[in-house]
Design a protein around this motif. Structure first.
Motif, PDB file in Angstrom:
ATOM      1  N   HIS A  51       0.452  -1.013  -0.455  1.00 15.24           N
ATOM      2  CA  HIS A  51      -0.139  -0.079   0.000  1.00 15.24           C
ATOM      3  C   HIS A  51       0.448   1.002  -0.243  1.00 15.24           C
ATOM      4  O   HIS A  51       0.717   2.091  -0.697  1.00 15.24           O
ATOM      5  CB  HIS A  51      -1.140  -0.003   1.164  1.00 15.24           C
ATOM      6  N   THR A  52       1.971   1.292   0.535  1.00 16.85           N
ATOM      7  CA  THR A  52       2.607   2.688   0.817  1.00 16.85           C
ATOM      8  C   THR A  52       4.164   1.787  -0.246  1.00 16.85           C
ATOM      9  O   THR A  52       4.864   0.792  -0.569  1.00 16.85           O
ATOM     10  CB  THR A  52       3.388   2.627   2.637  1.00 16.85           C
ATOM     11  N   GLU A  55       6.186   0.304   2.229  1.00 17.36           N
ATOM     12  CA  GLU A  55       6.328  -1.316   2.153  1.00 17.36           C
ATOM     13  C   GLU A  55       6.251  -1.954   0.784  1.00 17.36           C
ATOM     14  O   GLU A  55       6.537  -3.422   0.439  1.00 17.36           O
ATOM     15  CB  GLU A  55       4.551  -1.637   2.264  1.00 17.36           C
ATOM     16  N   SER A 308      -3.876   3.412  -6.367  1.00 16.91           N
ATOM     17  CA  SER A 308      -2.821   2.598  -5.660  1.00 16.91           C
ATOM     18  C   SER A 308      -1.293   2.541  -6.390  1.00 16.91           C
ATOM     19  O   SER A 308      -1.201   2.101  -7.602  1.00 16.91           O
ATOM     20  CB  SER A 308      -3.573   1.354  -5.321  1.00 16.91           C
TER      21      SER A 308
END
Length: 399
Positions: A51-52, A55, A308
């Motif tokens: 998600h980031t 990550e 995303s």
């Protein structure tokens, strides 16, 4: 990287090697590769759920010890020659494969409950490879060379990070990865006296590209099979397959023969093994993993604008793949080709615009860039014209 006849402007060529029987890839090595198929699948699946940026970076970090484990095993097998296909050699490969399997299983919880399993399996793998390398060299005392650094410096850092957990785990694992990334370059002189079999290594590193490209097929096929197959999805699947074929063509039509030619004729084999095989191919595989994630999202949401991180990885993946060729050809021959630099820059521009474009439009633009690149190179070769080159001297350290 481009056709071998264009290498005259490279380093001074070594005399052609005396005729010898080429070392072929052993069946046990292909079995060993199956574990890394699973490893790349695990990395791709984990990255697709990131998600980031943090990550995603931590997921890519997990791939680095897997990569160096594969490279170390491949180099050891190359140095062992025909002995790799004897009973003892096969047992070493099976042992390395078992360690790789444990690491791959642990990927999903590598920053949680499976951290120690991941680090311990890697430490055992490095111990096996150091023992094999030392046995081949006839010297079991630790020395300042990449195999020993990986075992006695990086592996303890991975273990310490796994035990401490949290922020310390990330910090220590980053430090271990940086040490492993830099040690082949900094200690290349320690390996300069080694001679590598010139048929085996290009075949092995070509096979790892096939493994990575296979993951793009699996990711695309699984997504297509699990979802709706309307007109947009079928068009996206056609685009995805075309892109995969073009990635294959970009490497295997011109790149792979050039790598083997360079390894056969350069007097500085350690530079090719380190910079082209170890580093450039790491970039290729990471790039293909990014592409696999992007294609998976393409099939899931072909007409959507990305919302995303995984959905915007397609264009950066292709760009990184092309920059890898520019770097590899510079390290082999002292010059990158203008067309591959231009294609890489074009893909960077697509990547910058991708957050505003439907994913299918991004895929169309990338296919157009790769088609243009390969068509231009085919025309250059067919007409016998000289390649436009961007010359950057290797310098004294490049010898």
């Amino acid at each position: 990287m481009n056709p071998p006849p264009l290498t005259a402007d490279a380093d001074t060529a070594a005399p052609p090697p005396a005729h010898h029987e080429e070392q072929r890839v052993a069946w046990a090595e292909l079995f060993f590769d199956l574990i890394w198929v699973f490893a790349i699948t695990q990395i791709t699946s984990t990255l697709a759920g990131a998600h980031t940026t943090g990550e995603a970076a931590r997921t890519v970090l997990l791939f680095l010890p897997l990569w160096w484990g594969w490279v170390g095993t491949t180099l050891a097998a190359n140095l062992a020659g025909s002995r790799v296909d004897r009973a003892a050699g096969r047992m070493v490969l099976f042992g390395a494969a078992g360690c790789g399997l444990l690491m791959s299983v642990a990927i999903g919880q590598a920053y949680g409950g499976h951290a120690v399993l991941f680090a311990l399996a890697y430490a055992v793998l490095r111990l096996v490879l150091w023992a094999v390398r030392s046995g081949l060299a006839g010297q079991f005392r630790p020395g300042l060379e990449p195999f020993a650094v990986a075992l006695f410096v990086s592996a303890p850092l991975y273990l310490a990070g796994a035990i401490l957990g949290g922020t310390w785990q990330t910090v220590l694992w980053v430090a271990a990865a940086l040490i492993e990334l830099s040690s082949p370059r900094l200690l290349r002189g320690r390996l300069s006296g080694m001679r590598y079999e010139t048929a085996h290594l290009p075949e092995r590193f070509g096979l790892v590209l096939i493994i990575a490209l296979g993951e793009t097929v699996v990711a695309t096929g699984n997504q297509a099979a699990a979802g709706r197959l309307g007109t947009p999805e079928l068009a996206a699947m056609l685009l995805a397959f075309t892109l995969i074929v073009l990635l294959w063509w970009t490497y295997f039509h011109f790149g792979a023969p050039a790598v083997r030619h360079s390894l056969e004729h350069t007097p500085a084999q350690s530079r090719i093994v380190t910079d082209v095989f170890s580093y450039a191919h790491l970039g290729y595989v990471v790039a293909i993993v990014l592409v696999a994630v992007g294609l998976k999202k393409l099939l899931a949401h072909p007409l959507d604008v990305p919302h995303s991180l995984p959905e915007v990885l397609l264009a950066p993946g292709v760009a990184l793949y092309l920059w890898g060729f520019c770097y590899a050809r510079w390290r082999m021959f002292g010059a990158a080709t203008v067309q591959r630099v231009a294609a890489a820059v074009a893909c960077c521009a697509v990547a910058a615009a991708a957050i505003q474009l439907p994913i299918m439009v991004t895929a169309v633009l990338l296919v157009a860039v790769l088609l243009t690149l390969n068509a231009f190179e085919a025309w250059i070769v067919r007409t016998g014209r000289p390649l436009p080159l961007l010359r950057v001297p290797l310098g004294r350290e490049g010898a």
